[in-house]
Structures are given as structure tokens and as C-alpha cells.
Design an enzyme around this catalytic site. Structure first.
Site, PDB file in Angstrom:
ATOM      1  N   HIS A 230       0.201  -7.052  -3.248  1.00  0.00           N
ATOM      2  CA  HIS A 230      -0.892  -6.469  -4.037  1.00  0.00           C
ATOM      3  C   HIS A 230      -0.476  -6.427  -5.498  1.00  0.00           C
ATOM      4  O   HIS A 230       0.707  -6.573  -5.824  1.00  0.00           O
ATOM      5  CB  HIS A 230      -1.202  -5.047  -3.553  1.00  0.00           C
ATOM      6  CG  HIS A 230      -0.072  -4.094  -3.783  1.00  0.00           C
ATOM      7  ND1 HIS A 230       1.038  -4.046  -2.960  1.00  0.00           N
ATOM      8  CD2 HIS A 230       0.141  -3.174  -4.757  1.00  0.00           C
ATOM      9  CE1 HIS A 230       1.882  -3.137  -3.414  1.00  0.00           C
ATOM     10  NE2 HIS A 230       1.370  -2.588  -4.516  1.00  0.00           N
ATOM     11  N   ASP A 232      -1.017  -3.742  -8.875  1.00  0.00           N
ATOM     12  CA  ASP A 232      -1.370  -2.337  -9.048  1.00  0.00           C
ATOM     13  C   ASP A 232      -2.561  -2.200  -9.997  1.00  0.00           C
ATOM     14  O   ASP A 232      -2.640  -2.893 -11.010  1.00  0.00           O
ATOM     15  CB  ASP A 232      -0.181  -1.552  -9.622  1.00  0.00           C
ATOM     16  CG  ASP A 232       0.989  -1.493  -8.636  1.00  0.00           C
ATOM     17  OD1 ASP A 232       0.755  -1.622  -7.423  1.00  0.00           O
ATOM     18  OD2 ASP A 232       2.129  -1.322  -9.096  1.00  0.00           O
ATOM     19  N   HIS A 287       3.314  -8.043  -5.820  1.00  0.00           N
ATOM     20  CA  HIS A 287       4.550  -7.558  -5.192  1.00  0.00           C
ATOM     21  C   HIS A 287       4.267  -7.034  -3.800  1.00  0.00           C
ATOM     22  O   HIS A 287       3.108  -6.799  -3.432  1.00  0.00           O
ATOM     23  CB  HIS A 287       5.207  -6.499  -6.078  1.00  0.00           C
ATOM     24  CG  HIS A 287       4.322  -5.327  -6.420  1.00  0.00           C
ATOM     25  ND1 HIS A 287       3.269  -5.409  -7.305  1.00  0.00           N
ATOM     26  CD2 HIS A 287       4.325  -4.044  -5.986  1.00  0.00           C
ATOM     27  CE1 HIS A 287       2.672  -4.248  -7.403  1.00  0.00           C
ATOM     28  NE2 HIS A 287       3.286  -3.390  -6.605  1.00  0.00           N
ATOM     29  N   ARG A 297      13.952   3.325   4.475  1.00  0.00           N
ATOM     30  CA  ARG A 297      13.842   3.102   3.035  1.00  0.00           C
ATOM     31  C   ARG A 297      12.807   4.060   2.435  1.00  0.00           C
ATOM     32  O   ARG A 297      11.712   4.234   2.978  1.00  0.00           O
ATOM     33  CB  ARG A 297      13.430   1.654   2.771  1.00  0.00           C
ATOM     34  CG  ARG A 297      13.195   1.345   1.315  1.00  0.00           C
ATOM     35  CD  ARG A 297      12.963  -0.146   1.076  1.00  0.00           C
ATOM     36  NE  ARG A 297      12.830  -0.386  -0.341  1.00  0.00           N
ATOM     37  CZ  ARG A 297      11.673  -0.388  -1.000  1.00  0.00           C
ATOM     38  NH1 ARG A 297      10.543  -0.199  -0.357  1.00  0.00           N
ATOM     39  NH2 ARG A 297      11.640  -0.599  -2.300  1.00  0.00           N
TER      40      ARG A 297
HETATM   41  O1  LIG Z   1       7.665   0.960  -2.182  1.00  0.00           O
HETATM   42  C1  LIG Z   1       7.887   0.051  -2.984  1.00  0.00           C
HETATM   43  O2  LIG Z   1       8.976  -0.471  -3.141  1.00  0.00           O
HETATM   44  C2  LIG Z   1       6.727  -0.490  -3.783  1.00  0.00           C
HETATM   45  C3  LIG Z   1       5.645   0.505  -3.969  1.00  0.00           C
HETATM   46  C4  LIG Z   1       4.395  -0.085  -4.513  1.00  0.00           C
HETATM   47  O3  LIG Z   1       4.309  -1.227  -4.859  1.00  0.00           O
HETATM   48  C5  LIG Z   1       3.193   0.763  -4.594  1.00  0.00           C
HETATM   49  O4  LIG Z   1       3.216   1.909  -4.119  1.00  0.00           O
HETATM   50  O5  LIG Z   1       2.179   0.283  -5.164  1.00  0.00           O
HETATM   51 FE   LIG Z   2       2.470  -1.532  -6.022  1.00  0.00          FE
END
Ligand SMILES: O=C(O)CCC(=O)C(=O)O
Ligand SMILES: [Fe+2]
Length: 470
Positions: A230, A232, A287, A297
Site C-alpha cells: 500500500h 500511505d 511498501h 514483530r
Molecule cells: O508495520 C510496518 O512495518 C509498516 C506499517 C505501515 O506501513 C502502516 O501502518 O501503514
Molecule cells: Fe504504511
């Protein structure tokens, strides 16, 4: 984006996170096929034979401005070090995040997020656009999380709230600094055209969303997805992956590149709205987050956005006759709705909404990266395997309408039966003789009223060669 909290009174009809502690094999609904993700080709991870890696920028370095500009142009992301956020706060934030996600599922569900809301506990917000489920859970807040925290720990929520508020305050300061560097690197200052970025009458024009993400240990990580690809919907996002890898960024030519975990470093993502205000100079980064079979994680993401009513458009100083505006003005709210709508309608990749806004201004010159990412490249490719999208029926060989072709009248909101009369006269599309002296008026009336007309007397009827011979 209304943060109002509502009490959960009935079972929700949207996916809630799994009770991850009580599954030992990956359920089928969590299996992601490689074909689901169009740009999910294996990571080559080399550019010009060197292993590609996201730039790491020391924010105190004299060449920060140039490094940030290059990183935002090429990657749409970078890691930042020497940012001034104390390591002790990283550790406290990690401790409190782990404390929240370690609660029993029933307890976390006390603060379940409703689908239209951004605050509370739930699965990823982009989950709604996918049939496969993501191996993750999250908790969103805007400012103080006290109302939710009180439900989770009636007697013992003060420290959680204090740490979360402190982290958000640090992130807000850092975001302002980074946006200043980004825009400064393009020759802009805060005075330039950024009313939405200035506090007005003492009140802040930006808004922030803070998200805690949890990716539990996964029994089959190669077939699961923590957070699907996605971009942001923010100006910038600051991600803290707490020194555990899993975040990957996509780069044309390199594929998916893992973001190296570095203790105390923060990842800065260019969001869609920054792409718009920079008139496409900076690109929002695609990403995703992967999961693993050995450790739980955790990550946090802090999203900086203009207030949802503020209009965002390419900054005037970046626009001239050689650089026409690539995007039309849009409010954060409208952009978010567009993005949601296009994802829902087309199940398309996430940068589509940027593409749509782009199209509305400039239909003829689409940037290649978008074409690539959305697979809208008009090149014809040879079909080597059965396509997974519907092809037309073999119409000659059906004698009854298959069920799948039956349209219910309720599907189309304005599909009421045709009355076919206007003022008691049967309505019919105007027929216009193009040689008629009143053609101009007739065409105007038809276009105003109907948006269509039939044209006759438009030129000699050309016959096919065989008809001539006859
Ligand atoms: O959790 C992650 O490493 C990425 C988080 C992310 O891209 C988001 O929350 O939009
Ligand atoms: Fe993100």
C-alpha cells in the site's frame, strides 16, 4: 476519520484479528497466493549490480537537504538517524506496545475499532480491500488513548497513556522538522503557500494518526502477509520497526527491498499527499510488511496529514509553464474517499487514486511508474495461462440466460422502469439533420437536455466494395 468511540453492541460483520495464540497452522483464509499481488515479483535487490538498500540519513549532516531530496525522488522513503528521540523512549514504547498486544483477545476486543473509525483495536484498515486475511493486528489512536486504555486496564492505564502521548509529541516535532527539510530541499519555505501547514489562530492545521502494529509469530510466514502492499494516505509517515525486520519498500527495477532494522532508526515514508503537493517530484512509496516464524514483530506508524478539510494541491512555487500542475486540488477527506472507492470498485492496486487525480488534469502523459505499478500498460502480452478474470461468454452456444448474467433491478440505483413520456408526449432522442439551418440551436438544446442526439444527412453513405460491384 472521526475518532468518536462507539460501544460495540453486536457481532461485527468485518474481519477482526484472529486469536493468534491459539493457531498452530496457517488457516486457508490467511494464505496469499503469489498471483494476488501484481507487482509481487521476487526481490532482485540489486541496482547496477550493487545491493539496493534504503538510504540512511543522519539528520544533523550538513548535506541532509540534498540527501533527503534524492531519497524522496528515488525511493519515496529513507531511514533517519540522529533525530533526537531518546532511545529510552523507544524501549518504553516497545514495552507498552507489547503489553497491549499480549492481552487476551477478548479483552482487546473490548476496544474493537468500528469499520468507519480509525481508533481502537482491529485488523489493518486496508483489510477491507482483500479477500485474503492479513497476519496482523493493530491499535489506532489520535492523541490521548485514555478512553480505550481505561477499558483495557481499569486500574493501571496511566503509564501506557503517558508513553503513547510522549511518543506522539516526539513524532509530531520530528515530522514538522522533516517536512520542513523536504520542502526546503525543493527551495520552499514555510511561508510559501502552505496555509494548511501553519498553525492558524493558535490552532494546528495538521492532524495525526498514531498506529501500533503487531505481527505475531506465524507458523507459515512464506505464504502469509503481515500488511499488504500500500501507499500511505499521509504527507509523511514515520515508522518505527523496533529493530525487527519485516518492512519492505518497492522500487522499480529492484523489486521488494527489505528495510534493514537499525536500533533507534526511524523510517520516513513519503505519503500520497506529499506526492501531490510536491507536484510529483517526490513519490509516495509502495511498501508492505512480512511476518516471520521466530519472533513477534511490533512496529508503530505515525501519520502526519493536513486537517481533512484543508485543500491540498501542487505548491505554487513548483508549478510553471515547464512544470504544469499534475494534480488537481483535493481535500484530504476527498482524497481518502476516492482512494477507498477505487479500491472497492476495482480491487486495484493502491496507487490508483493518485492516478485518477492525475488523469483529471492531464490525461495524456501518465508517469511510467504508475503504469507499471497498476499494470495498466497497454502492451499486449501473450496469454500463457488461463486468465483469472472473466472473458466473454460463447454467446452462440447458450439458449437460456445463465444465472450469473441476471441483473437484479436493485443493483442499479437509478434503473427505474422506462416511462418514456415527458409532458404526456412519448420521449425520444432528438434526430438532427446536420444540413438544417437551425442545426446550431438544435444541437445546443439536445446537448443541454439529453447529452446525446441522432444525426442524419452527415455525408454520402459509403458502400462496401462488394456492394459497388453488385
Ligand atoms: O508495520 C510496518 O512495518 C509498516 C506499517 C505501515 O506501513 C502502516 O501502518 O501503514
Ligand atoms: Fe504504511
Amino acid at each position: 476519520m472521526n475518532p468518536t468511540m462507539e460501544t460495540q453492541t453486536q457481532a461485527p460483520n468485518y474481519p477482526l484479528p484472529l486469536d493468534f495464540d491459539n493457531v498452530s497452522t496457517l488457516p486457508n483464509s490467511y494464505v496469499w497466493s503469489t498471483t494476488t499481488l501484481p507487482s509481487d515479483d521476487p526481490c532482485h535487490c540489486t541496482i547496477n549490480d550493487r545491493k539496493a538498500s534504503l538510504p540512511i540519513i543522519d539528520i544533523g549532516d550538513p548535506s541532509t537537504y540534498d540527501l533527503v531530496r534524492l531519497a524522496c525522488e528515488k525511493w519515496g522513503a529513507f531511514q533517519v538517524i540522529n533525530h533526537g528521540v531518546p532511545l529510552s523512549l523507544f524501549h518504553e514504547t516497545e514495552f507498552q506496545t507489547r503489553r497491549l498486544f499480549s492481552l487476551p483477545t477478548e479483552q482487546k476486543l473490548l476496544v474493537a475499532r468500528l469499520p468507519s473509525k480509525v481508533v481502537g483495536y482491529g485488523s489493518a484498515r486496508i483489510q477491507a480491500f482483500y479477500t485474503e486475511l492479513m497476519w496482523s493486528e493493530g491499535f489506532g489512536m489520535m492523541g490521548s488513548p485514555v478512553e480505550h486504555a481505561r477499558k483495557l486496564w481499569p486500574q493501571d492505564h496511566a503509564k501506557f497513556c503517558e508513553v503513547m502521548e510522549q511518543w506522539q509529541a516526539e513524532m509530531k516535532t520530528l515530522c514538522n522538522k522533516i517536512v520542513g527539510i523536504m520542502l526546503g530541499s525543493l527551495g520552499l519555505t514555510h511561508e510559501d503557500d502552505m496555509n494548511w501547514f501553519q498553525p492558524q489562530n493558535g490552532s494546528d492545521q495538521t492532524q495525526c494518526l498514531f498506529h501500533l502494529n503487531s505481527y505475531p509469530v506465524c507458523p507459515d510466514p512464506d505464504r502469509a502477509m503481515g500488511l499488504a502492499p500500500h501507499t500511505d494516505t499521509s504527507l509523511i509517515t514515520v515508522v518505527n520497526q523496533f529493530n525487527t525486520g519485516g518492512l519492505q519498500v518497492y522500487q522499480d527495477g529492484a523489486g521488494w527491498v527489505p528495510v534493514e532494522p537499525i536500533e533507534g532508526a526511524l523510517v520516513v515514508n513519503v505519503g500520497d499527499l506529499m506526492q501531490i503537493i510536491s507536484n510529483g517530484k517526490f513519490k509516495s512509496v509502495l511498501h508492505r510488511a512480512l511476518v516471520n516464524s521466530t519472533c513477534h514483530r511490533l512496529a508503530t506508524a505515525f501519520f502526519l496529514m493536513p486537517s481533512s478539510n484543508a485543500e491540498v494541491s501542487p505548491l505554487r512555487k513548483l508549478v510553471d509553464s515547464a512544470h504544469p500542475p499534475l494534480y488537481r486540488p483535493v481535500t484530504g477527506r476527498e482524497y481518502f474517499q476516492l482512494k477507498t472507492k477505487f479500491k472497492q470498485d476495482n480491487h486495484c492496486e493502491t496507487r490508483l487514486s493518485i492516478y485518477v487525480i492525475f488523469l483529471q488534469n492531464n490525461p495524456h502523459s501518465l508517469p511510467n511508474s504508475h503504469l507499471l505499478i497498476f499494470h495498466m500498460n497497454p502492451t499486449m502480452e501473450t496469454q500463457t495461462q488461463a486468465p483469472n478474470y472473466p472473458l466473454p461468454l460463447d454467446f452462440d452456444n447458450v439458449s437460456t440466460l445463465p444465472d450469473s448474467y441476471a441483473w437484479s433491478t436493485t443493483t442499479l440505483p437509478s434503473d427505474d422502469p422506462c416511462h418514456c413520456t415527458i409532458n404526456d408526449r412519448k420521449a425520444s432522442l432528438p434526430i438532427i439533420d446536420i444540413g438544417d439551418p437551425s442545426t446550431y440551436d438544435l444541437v445546443r438544446l439536445a446537448c443541454e437536455k439529453w447529452g446525446a442526439f441522432q444525426v442524419i444527412n452527415h455525408g454520402p453513405l459509403r458502400l462496401a466494395p462488394s456492394a459497388h460491384r453488385a
